[in-house]
Design a protein around this motif. Structure first.
Motif, PDB file in Angstrom:
ATOM      1  N   ALA A 133      49.184 -49.796  34.742  1.00  0.00           N
ATOM      2  CA  ALA A 133      48.129 -48.780  34.756  1.00  0.00           C
ATOM      3  C   ALA A 133      47.362 -48.835  33.449  1.00  0.00           C
ATOM      4  CB  ALA A 133      48.717 -47.391  34.951  1.00  0.00           C
ATOM      5  N   VAL A 134      46.151 -48.369  33.497  1.00  0.00           N
ATOM      6  CA  VAL A 134      45.330 -48.294  32.290  1.00  0.00           C
ATOM      7  C   VAL A 134      45.381 -46.852  31.799  1.00  0.00           C
ATOM      8  CG1 VAL A 134      43.000 -48.478  31.382  1.00  0.00           C
ATOM      9  CG2 VAL A 134      43.816 -50.149  33.038  1.00  0.00           C
ATOM     10  N   ILE A 135      45.750 -46.704  30.530  1.00  0.00           N
ATOM     11  CA  ILE A 135      45.799 -45.348  29.972  1.00  0.00           C
ATOM     12  C   ILE A 135      45.016 -45.332  28.660  1.00  0.00           C
ATOM     13  CG2 ILE A 135      48.022 -44.755  31.028  1.00  0.00           C
ATOM     14  CD1 ILE A 135      49.275 -45.265  28.268  1.00  0.00           C
TER      15      ILE A 135
ATOM     16  N   ASP B 282      38.060 -43.519  23.301  1.00  0.00           N
ATOM     17  CA  ASP B 282      37.331 -44.589  23.976  1.00  0.00           C
ATOM     18  C   ASP B 282      37.980 -45.953  23.834  1.00  0.00           C
ATOM     19  OD1 ASP B 282      35.527 -42.747  24.862  1.00  0.00           O
ATOM     20  OD2 ASP B 282      34.175 -43.060  23.146  1.00  0.00           O
ATOM     21  N   THR B 283      39.266 -46.018  23.526  1.00  0.00           N
ATOM     22  CA  THR B 283      39.964 -47.301  23.630  1.00  0.00           C
ATOM     23  C   THR B 283      41.092 -47.101  24.633  1.00  0.00           C
ATOM     24  OG1 THR B 283      41.174 -46.657  21.671  1.00  0.00           O
ATOM     25  CG2 THR B 283      39.465 -48.334  21.390  1.00  0.00           C
ATOM     26  N   PHE B 284      41.289 -48.152  25.376  1.00  0.00           N
ATOM     27  CA  PHE B 284      42.252 -48.044  26.466  1.00  0.00           C
ATOM     28  C   PHE B 284      43.192 -49.228  26.434  1.00  0.00           C
ATOM     29  CE2 PHE B 284      38.339 -45.961  27.557  1.00  0.00           C
ATOM     30  CZ  PHE B 284      38.769 -44.734  28.023  1.00  0.00           C
ATOM     31  N   GLN B 285      44.355 -49.048  26.996  1.00  0.00           N
ATOM     32  CA  GLN B 285      45.317 -50.142  27.027  1.00  0.00           C
ATOM     33  C   GLN B 285      45.967 -50.239  28.401  1.00  0.00           C
ATOM     34  OE1 GLN B 285      47.826 -49.100  23.812  1.00  0.00           O
ATOM     35  NE2 GLN B 285      48.634 -47.262  24.764  1.00  0.00           N
ATOM     36  N   LEU B 286      46.379 -51.450  28.695  1.00  0.00           N
ATOM     37  CA  LEU B 286      47.060 -51.686  29.961  1.00  0.00           C
ATOM     38  C   LEU B 286      48.555 -51.600  29.689  1.00  0.00           C
ATOM     39  CD1 LEU B 286      46.737 -52.719  32.967  1.00  0.00           C
ATOM     40  CD2 LEU B 286      47.226 -54.961  32.031  1.00  0.00           C
ATOM     41  N   VAL B 287      49.222 -50.760  30.431  1.00  0.00           N
ATOM     42  CA  VAL B 287      50.657 -50.604  30.216  1.00  0.00           C
ATOM     43  C   VAL B 287      51.394 -50.913  31.505  1.00  0.00           C
ATOM     44  CG1 VAL B 287      50.447 -48.896  28.393  1.00  0.00           C
ATOM     45  CG2 VAL B 287      50.542 -48.153  30.770  1.00  0.00           C
TER      46      VAL B 287
ATOM     47  N   ASP C 197      43.147 -52.811  24.066  1.00  0.00           N
ATOM     48  CA  ASP C 197      41.690 -52.864  24.072  1.00  0.00           C
ATOM     49  C   ASP C 197      41.136 -53.442  25.377  1.00  0.00           C
ATOM     50  OD1 ASP C 197      39.186 -52.447  23.055  1.00  0.00           O
ATOM     51  OD2 ASP C 197      39.077 -54.450  22.132  1.00  0.00           O
ATOM     52  N   VAL C 198      41.392 -52.752  26.451  1.00  0.00           N
ATOM     53  CA  VAL C 198      40.837 -53.186  27.742  1.00  0.00           C
ATOM     54  C   VAL C 198      39.738 -52.222  28.142  1.00  0.00           C
ATOM     55  CG1 VAL C 198      42.975 -54.249  28.516  1.00  0.00           C
ATOM     56  CG2 VAL C 198      42.510 -51.867  29.078  1.00  0.00           C
ATOM     57  N   ASP C 199      39.033 -52.592  29.190  1.00  0.00           N
ATOM     58  CA  ASP C 199      37.928 -51.765  29.661  1.00  0.00           C
ATOM     59  C   ASP C 199      38.458 -50.723  30.654  1.00  0.00           C
ATOM     60  OD1 ASP C 199      34.694 -52.452  29.489  1.00  0.00           O
ATOM     61  OD2 ASP C 199      35.313 -51.060  31.079  1.00  0.00           O
ATOM     62  N   VAL C 200      37.720 -49.627  30.767  1.00  0.00           N
ATOM     63  CA  VAL C 200      38.165 -48.550  31.657  1.00  0.00           C
ATOM     64  C   VAL C 200      38.077 -48.958  33.117  1.00  0.00           C
ATOM     65  CG1 VAL C 200      37.994 -46.075  31.934  1.00  0.00           C
ATOM     66  CG2 VAL C 200      36.777 -47.190  30.055  1.00  0.00           C
ATOM     67  N   SER C 201      37.028 -49.718  33.433  1.00  0.00           N
ATOM     68  CA  SER C 201      36.755 -49.997  34.831  1.00  0.00           C
ATOM     69  C   SER C 201      37.890 -50.778  35.472  1.00  0.00           C
ATOM     70  CB  SER C 201      35.465 -50.795  34.940  1.00  0.00           C
ATOM     71  OG  SER C 201      35.347 -51.296  36.235  1.00  0.00           O
ATOM     72  N   PRO C 202      38.381 -50.334  36.607  1.00  0.00           N
ATOM     73  CA  PRO C 202      39.471 -51.067  37.267  1.00  0.00           C
ATOM     74  C   PRO C 202      39.054 -52.469  37.708  1.00  0.00           C
ATOM     75  CG  PRO C 202      38.653 -49.291  38.659  1.00  0.00           C
ATOM     76  CD  PRO C 202      38.000 -49.131  37.330  1.00  0.00           C
TER      77      PRO C 202
ATOM     78  N   ALA D 200      44.559 -60.964  33.422  1.00  0.00           N
ATOM     79  CA  ALA D 200      43.313 -61.265  32.717  1.00  0.00           C
ATOM     80  C   ALA D 200      42.492 -59.993  32.632  1.00  0.00           C
ATOM     81  CB  ALA D 200      42.531 -62.338  33.458  1.00  0.00           C
ATOM     82  N   SER D 201      41.867 -59.835  31.496  1.00  0.00           N
ATOM     83  CA  SER D 201      41.054 -58.639  31.308  1.00  0.00           C
ATOM     84  C   SER D 201      39.766 -59.031  30.597  1.00  0.00           C
ATOM     85  CB  SER D 201      41.836 -57.629  30.481  1.00  0.00           C
ATOM     86  OG  SER D 201      40.960 -56.819  29.745  1.00  0.00           O
ATOM     87  N   VAL D 202      38.701 -58.372  30.945  1.00  0.00           N
ATOM     88  CA  VAL D 202      37.425 -58.683  30.288  1.00  0.00           C
ATOM     89  C   VAL D 202      36.867 -57.405  29.684  1.00  0.00           C
ATOM     90  CG1 VAL D 202      36.769 -60.678  31.633  1.00  0.00           C
ATOM     91  CG2 VAL D 202      36.203 -58.414  32.478  1.00  0.00           C
ATOM     92  N   LYS D 203      36.249 -57.588  28.550  1.00  0.00           N
ATOM     93  CA  LYS D 203      35.514 -56.472  27.955  1.00  0.00           C
ATOM     94  C   LYS D 203      34.353 -57.047  27.183  1.00  0.00           C
ATOM     95  CE  LYS D 203      35.888 -52.304  25.314  1.00  0.00           C
ATOM     96  NZ  LYS D 203      36.613 -51.498  24.373  1.00  0.00           N
ATOM     97  N   GLU D 204      33.172 -56.538  27.462  1.00  0.00           N
ATOM     98  CA  GLU D 204      31.938 -57.036  26.867  1.00  0.00           C
ATOM     99  C   GLU D 204      31.856 -58.551  27.002  1.00  0.00           C
ATOM    100  OE1 GLU D 204      31.862 -55.171  23.076  1.00  0.00           O
ATOM    101  OE2 GLU D 204      31.366 -53.250  23.962  1.00  0.00           O
ATOM    102  N   VAL D 205      31.923 -59.311  25.884  1.00  0.00           N
ATOM    103  CA  VAL D 205      31.812 -60.759  26.035  1.00  0.00           C
ATOM    104  C   VAL D 205      33.162 -61.460  25.882  1.00  0.00           C
ATOM    105  CG1 VAL D 205      29.402 -60.926  25.372  1.00  0.00           C
ATOM    106  CG2 VAL D 205      31.148 -60.943  23.614  1.00  0.00           C
TER     107      VAL D 205
END
Lengths: 814, 520
Positions: free
Chosen positions: A99-101, A108-113, A136-141, A154-159
């Motif tokens: 889950a992302v919390i 405004d920083t999120f992490q995948l746990v 440091d992942v993005d909020v969007s699922p 895999a996770s993407v954020k900005e570039v």
């Protein structure tokens, strides 16, 4: 609040909507089940990979629930503690979900746990074993995806793209150079992993799709680019075998890429509106897309459109206002771009969508396209007038269209099209609402910013060869001192027309088109006007910019009264003399209902909601509701609906909370849980008046007994046919339910007879016996009452009898 | 899922004359043949039997023309002074004519000398005719009397002197052999029954009556006099049914077509108006060079002959019906092929697969569907679309503008294509329905191709033409505004009401857009 929704088998479709999870049947597109229990927005739903009949859902309230969605019951609830923003359940992890919390301590920083779900027994469990996987992942699922057999995430954020390998515990980071081009930057927007190979597909804001391979190596990774979208790629999905890739975006075209090659692709164009989510069914037979306009489209595996599930379309700006179709009693407002949606309030369904603009809508950002701005219905709903407008600096387009209801096709048919009816924006239009069905008495008035109002009448075409017998043409052009016309309104009998010109209200005779008189209340421009109805038809109500509500008497041509009130919406009830005014006072909306003949409002509801109310409409009820409370008697004939600037539709209910919950909890649940447009029911804050309850006790009890036997029937009627048990099973239940009601009736009848003859011979049902027993027990009061009743009217007799019945049940409890 | 919506080509109301079935029918006459007579043609009468020759009375002669002959096939010229009203008998064998000297002569069509001569009128006889029993003749003269004559004995049966002015027109009933009517300059139409001694009915027309006509049923009577054509119901005792005032000079002649559905009236104002006899509305009108005195239609509506005051006889023949054989030449598939499979009724166990209906899109729509703007514009600039349906071209231009791709569609064209575009724009920009779109197009073209002005003589010439067209339109609008101003002052003196704001505003707006264009 659309959410990702997995498809379960090819029969059901699950979708998170507001605080609920909805289950639809794919065969009938009906809502089968509504699973509620979360206290906040549901952010993610995933099927349990180990049991296809179970479903995990996560919510902002910090809990994960495990459901058996076939029965709609929650099996377990895991409390995590922090807000959950997305949920993933890869198959290869036995007992943990991801889950992302939000990261504690940082905004405004999120992490995948990864969350370990204990297998302990019991319903409510704690799940506190969290281990951070990615920082440091993005909020969007959409921006996190799990790879083949859960080997990597895999996770993407900005570039930046980061890939974490679980076995090797290695984190690889890649990034694309931030380039700003004409069509946008190349930030990542979404990600999908190949289910069989080591391949990651990423979508970018500039419309490119990149396919990454060899990402085990930090340096020797490769990627290829697919480019078709001209705007951001909103979502990506791989087919089950990974041979095809689906992508969608603002263009509302679903693109199918074969074998990840740039040259082989198929399209499914014109899906209506921008695609937000794409998901595949677990067996790969179906694919569905969620659109920005509150719609789910189901697509066959061979890229054929199959079905769509449509709720109330939420358009960005409801320019048309809330209009009620006199024919269907449906609420009419802007739908898809250029369309008019007819939305049935009772069944929460879109009845139909009428194409007004009749032009191809180009899904492209920054393009000004013609849209519907004004709608008006003629009396009995035979005529419909629409205004469409294209805002353009150089050459604005404006069209007035008149539609006639065709009984044969059961829809509206274009009758007349008028190009540029006014030189400027049309501010208001209204029909002369005459009750008689005289065709030639119908008059349309449009008010425009070009300082005139125009009167349109029907002209009969004398030529017998013409295609249509009537058409509309301009009859009169009126103006007043070169002021802009802002509002227009006909009196109830249609003899007077009021047109407001900035600060002045002018009243015109609708036969000769002579100016009769003018009213004004300086300072402040007139915001809205309306005539009183029925007994108050001699009054004209106006609301001004500077916060005044004025009432003029048309007979004396003088101001009757005025009140200091910042009125946003002024809405007269078509069936009574009441007028509702919604005001905006220091960050809250308040509702005032008044009759024009007295300046004191008959109903005030302060703090209606926090948002600004944009529009309101009175929807006539099918049958007048019996409302005891005097405060609410203005809601007897029609119901008031509001639309706030957050695009939420609300209504005012008269029933008190507990009554609602007991008698019609089912109805309540349905009404509250519209997808995305939470049909927030304003549960009245008024206590149920005890004294009044006492008075109407008999009636209430009778009502309740009726309610009690109806659920069986209700259920029978409301559940889709294919999920019902066999008819042979249902038949006795159904018949029984009917029987009881009939017995009740006959009991009453017999009751009468008993009263007269004190004797009972025919019936033998339990209830019957009870009644008669009661009669025998309470002979004394009965005799007494009987004596009284002879002097009373019949209705009172009945009431008393009911009270007696009531008395008995109360005694029997002892 | 929505399908592609084709470009909507706005239909504009056709201004001016409306094309109806009637206009198409009445336009189906060939260009007229003109025949010069010696004097004003006062009567034309068609023979009721084939080959439908017609007798034309002009000056002192009666000419008989064949259907297509330009020269008279026969002439009766035994009149000392003017002859009047040569009329055929029902069988087409006898012809009767009145004369200026007061005698009535009866001719055999094959002979030359008159068979009978009826003397009794003291002044000129302007109207004669056969009763429907074929053996009697009625007449009306300038001596205010109307008489009835027996053919075999050449004697006067009865004479009515009820009119108080010249009797100039008359007509016999086709239903009753004893009834005839006469119209006179004393403003009345009188209905006589040969069995009675006086008139049966008198109808007050209000103007000197120039022509009367009875419907074949005998129930309706049409009278023409002054500027009015009036229709009366005879059976209701001469009640006025309808009064038509569509000519602006005296109506001189009336005529019905063969079916009785249309009424034709000729007038000194040089027009022939055609009315529908059901609604009494004008359905068509013909224009002639000079004032019309007489008018006749052949029994099969094949020919319309009109006589003028200057002695010109105007003959219009109907165009032969276009044979449909040409289109039928293409061989149709045989009946057996045509019905193959269509008569098959699906059985109960059959699984029907319906073929999706294929929608046919126009070429430009196909291109627009695939977002090929330039090609779509090319497609609508093809000659047939550009020349005959410019509204399609303009609609596509507007659609491109709406999509925001008009500029790129217009750009990158060679000399020939720019020439084509500019020719189209310069020609159509002044049409009010196209002006808003084409002004934008012209704007863009000038913007895009400004740098290359001066490189090609052809393109330069087209730009000059465009400028000229726009300039002319501006002058024209200014003139119109002046006229409007003048009219406003005139109206202001007449009425106190003001209702002319709108027109002013509209024309102002138009001029403004054009002016901004020129500035560019």
């Amino acid at each position: 609040r659309g959410n990702a929704f997995p498809l379960s088998s090819s029969r059901y479709l699950l979708c998170a909507s507001g605080d609920f999870v909805k289950m639809y049947s794919l065969a009938t597109e009906e809502t089968l089940r509504l699973m509620g229990g979360h206290a906040d927005l549901v952010t993610g739903i995933q099927l349990n990979p180990h049991n296809r009949m179970q479903l995990y859902s996560s919510s902002l309230d910090g809990s994960i629930k495990l459901w058996d969605f076939m029965d709609g019951i929650p099996i377990k609830t895991f409390t995590v503690g922090s807000k959950l923003l997305a949920l993933y359940t890869p198959a290869s992890f036995e007992d943990s979900v991801f889950a992302v919390i939000p990261k504690s301590g940082e905004r405004d920083t999120f992490q995948l746990v990864s969350i370990k779900l204990t297998k302990a027994a019991g319903q409510d469990l704690e799940a506190k074993e969290l281990s951070v996987v990615l920082d440091d992942v993005d909020v969007s699922p959409k921006r996190i995806a799990f790879g083949r057999e859960g080997e990597y995430v895999a996770s993407v954020k900005e570039v930046n793209l980061q890939v974490y390998f679980f076995k090797r515990k290695q984190l690889n980071r890649f990034s694309v150079s931030a380039v700003k081009t004409k069509s946008g930057n190349n930030h990542f927007t979404c990600i999908a992993c190949h289910p069989k190979e080591d391949c990651i597909a990423t979508g970018h804001a500039d419309g490119k799709i990149r396919l990454w391979r060899n990402f085990y190596h930090k340096k020797e990774y490769t990627f290829s680019t697919l480019h078709w979208h001209h705007d951001a790629v909103m979502d990506l999905a791989f087919s089950i075998e990974g041979t095809n890739l689906l992508s969608g975006g603002v263009e509302s075209v679903l693109v199918l890429w074969h074998n990840e090659s740039d040259c082989q692709k198929d399209f499914l164009p014109r899906l209506g509106s921008a695609i937000e989510y794409i998901s595949m069914s677990p067996d790969g037979a179906l694919c569905c897309t969620l659109h920005t306009d509150n719609r789910i489209t189901i697509i066959n595996s061979n890229l054929r459109f199959s079905k769509s599930i449509q709720g109330l379309i939420k358009s960005t700006d409801v320019k048309t206002g809330l209009v009620v179709d006199p024919r269907t009693k449906a609420l009419v407002l802007n739908g898809e771009p250029g369309h008019l949606q007819f939305y049935c309030l009772q069944s929460d369904q879109q009845l139909f969508s009428l194409d007004i603009v009749q032009r191809q809508y180009i899904h492209q950002a920054g393009l000004s396209q013609a849209d519907l701005v004004k709608v008006a219905f003629g009396a009995q709903g035979k005529w419909l007038a629409t205004v469409e407008e294209r805002e353009d600096v150089t050459d604005p387009e404006l069209q007035l269209k008149l539609w006639c209801y065709d009984d044969k096709t059961q829809s509206f048919k274009l009758n007349t099209r008028i190009n540029m009816p006014h030189d400027g924006h049309i501010t208001d239009l209204c029909f002369r609402d005459m009750d008689e069905s005289e065709e030639d008495s119908l008059i349309l008035v449009t008010a425009g910013r070009d300082c005139v109002f125009k009167v349109w009448v029907m002209v009969e075409d004398t030529d017998p060869d013409a295609q249509q017998s009537v058409s509309w043409s301009c009859d009169f052009v009126g103006s007043y001192h070169n002021y802009q016309a802002t509002n227009c309104c006909f009196s109830e009998d249609g003899s007077l027309l009021a047109v407001s010109f900035e600060e002045t209200v002018t009243v015109w005779d609708s036969v000769t088109w002579d100016l009769k008189c003018t009213f004004c209340h300086p300072p402040g421009k007139i915001r809205s006007i309306c005539f009183g109805r029925l007994t108050c038809s001699k009054y004209l109500i106006g609301a001004t910019d500077y916060g005044f509500l004025c009432c003029w008497n048309l007979l004396t041509c003088a101001l009757e009264w005025s009140a200091y009130l910042n009125v946003l919406v002024l809405q007269p009830d078509p069936l009574s003399e009441h007028i509702a005014a919604v005001s905006w006072l220091s960050k809250e909306s308040s509702l005032f209902v008044f009759k024009p003949n007295e300046p004191r409002p008959i109903y005030i509801q302060r703090n209606l909601c926090k948002e600004k109310i944009q529009l309101a409409a009175f929807v006539p009820r099918d049958e007048p509701e019996t409302i005891g409370s005097e405060k609410h008697c203005w809601l007897r004939r029609s119901q008031l609906f509001f639309l706030t600037d957050m695009q939420e539709l609300m209504t005012l209910s008269t029933k008190s909370l507990e009554e609602r919950l007991t008698a019609s909890s089912k109805q309540l649940a349905v009404e509250e849980s519209l997808p995305m447009t939470p049909f927030s029911l304003l549960l009245g804050k008024h206590r149920h008046q005890q004294s009044q309850e006492d008075l109407d006790l008999g009636k209430l009890v009778a009502h309740n007994t009726h309610e009690q036997d109806s659920p069986a029937v209700k259920e029978l009627l409301h559940t889709p046919a294919h999920v019902l048990p066999s008819a042979s099973f249902l038949c006795p239940v159904f018949i029984n339910s009917l029987l009881i009601s009939k017995n009740n009736k006959s009991a009453e009848e017999v009751d009468d007879e008993v009263e007269m003859e004190s004797e009972k011979t025919e019936d033998d049902s339990d209830e019957e016996r009870d009644v008669t027993e009661m009669e025998q027990e309470d002979t004394n009061p009965m005799e007494l009452l009987g004596e009284v009743t002879y002097k009373l009217s019949k209705s009172q007799e009945k009431e008393l009898r009911k009270i007696r019945k009531m008395d008995y049940s109360w005694i029997s409890a002892f | 899922m929505a399908t592609y919506k084709p470009v909507v080509v706005p239909a504009f109301p056709k201004l001016g004359e409306k094309i109806t079935q009637d206009t198409l029918y009445w336009r189906g006459y060939k260009t007229p043949v003109q025949i010069k007579e010696f004097g004003a043609v006062n009567k034309i009468d068609f023979s009721p039997v084939p080959p439908y020759n017609y007798a034309v009375t002009a000056s002192s002669r009666i000419h008989i023309y064949g259907r297509y002959s330009q020269e008279p096939i026969k002439t009766f010229s035994r009149f000392k002074d003017a002859a009047y009203c040569a009329t055929y008998r029902d069988d087409g064998n006898l012809l009767v004519a009145g004369s200026e000297e007061g005698s009535i002569r009866l001719f055999d069509i094959s002979g030359r000398a008159p068979l009978r001569q009826f003397d009794g009128h003291t002044k000129a006889v302007h109207v004669v005719g056969f009763l429907s029993d074929k053996y009697r003749i009625f007449s009306g003269g300038d001596d205010y009397s109307s008489s009835l004559w027996d053919i075999p004995s050449a004697t006067e049966i009865v004479s009515y002197s009820e009119h108080t002015d010249y009797v100039r027109c008359g007509c016999a009933s086709k239903v009753n052999a004893d009834v005839f009517i006469t119209g006179s300059y004393d403003h009345t139409v009188k209905l006589f029954d040969a069995r009675t001694k006086s008139s049966v009915m008198t109808i007050e027309h209000g103007q000197p009556v120039e022509s009367v006509l009875l419907f074949p049923s005998g129930g309706l009577l049409v009278s023409a006099g002054g500027r009015y054509v009036k229709v009366w119901d005879v059976l209701k005792g001469g009640q006025l049914l309808v009064s038509l005032k569509n000519h602006h000079k005296t109506v001189t002649c009336l005529c019905l077509n063969s079916s009785g559905q249309r009424l034709l009236s000729g007038s000194l104002d040089r027009h022939v108006k055609i009315y529908s006899t059901t609604s009494y509305k004008i359905v068509h009108s013909f224009n002639y060079a000079t004032s019309i005195l007489s008018l006749a239609m052949s029994p099969q509506d094949e020919t319309i002959v009109v006589g003028m005051t200057n002695g010109v006889l105007n003959v219009k023949h109907r165009k032969p019906e276009e044979s449909k054989e040409k289109s039928g030449k293409k061989r149709q598939p045989t009946y057996r092929t045509y019905v193959k499979g269509r008569t098959y009724m699906p059985k109960q166990e059959d699984f029907c697969v319906s073929k999706p209906v294929k929608r046919v899109l126009r070429k430009y729509d196909k291109l627009l569907k695939s977002f090929q703007s330039s090609k779509a514009l090319d497609a609508v600039l093809e000659p047939p679309i550009r020349l005959y349906t410019p509204e399609v071209t303009v609609a596509v231009m507007q659609e491109l503008h709406r999509r925001g791709t008009l500029r790129s569609a217009l750009a990158g064209r060679d000399e020939k294509q720019i020439n084509l575009l500019l020719t189209f724009v310069a020609r159509r920009v002044i049409e009010p329905r196209f002006t808003p779109v084409l002004v934008t197009v012209a704007d863009m073209i000038t913007d895009i191709y400004q740098p290359v002005v001066g490189q090609s003589a052809i393109v330069d010439r087209q730009f000059l033409r465009l400028q000229e067209a726009v300039g002319k339109e501006i002058d024209y609008q200014e003139e119109l505004l002046e006229v409007l101003g003048m009219m406003d002052t005139l109206f202001a003196t007449f009425t106190t009401k003001k209702s002319t704001y709108l027109e002013e505003n509209q024309s102002n707006g138009l001029t403004e857009t054009i002016e901004t264009n020129r500035n560019n």
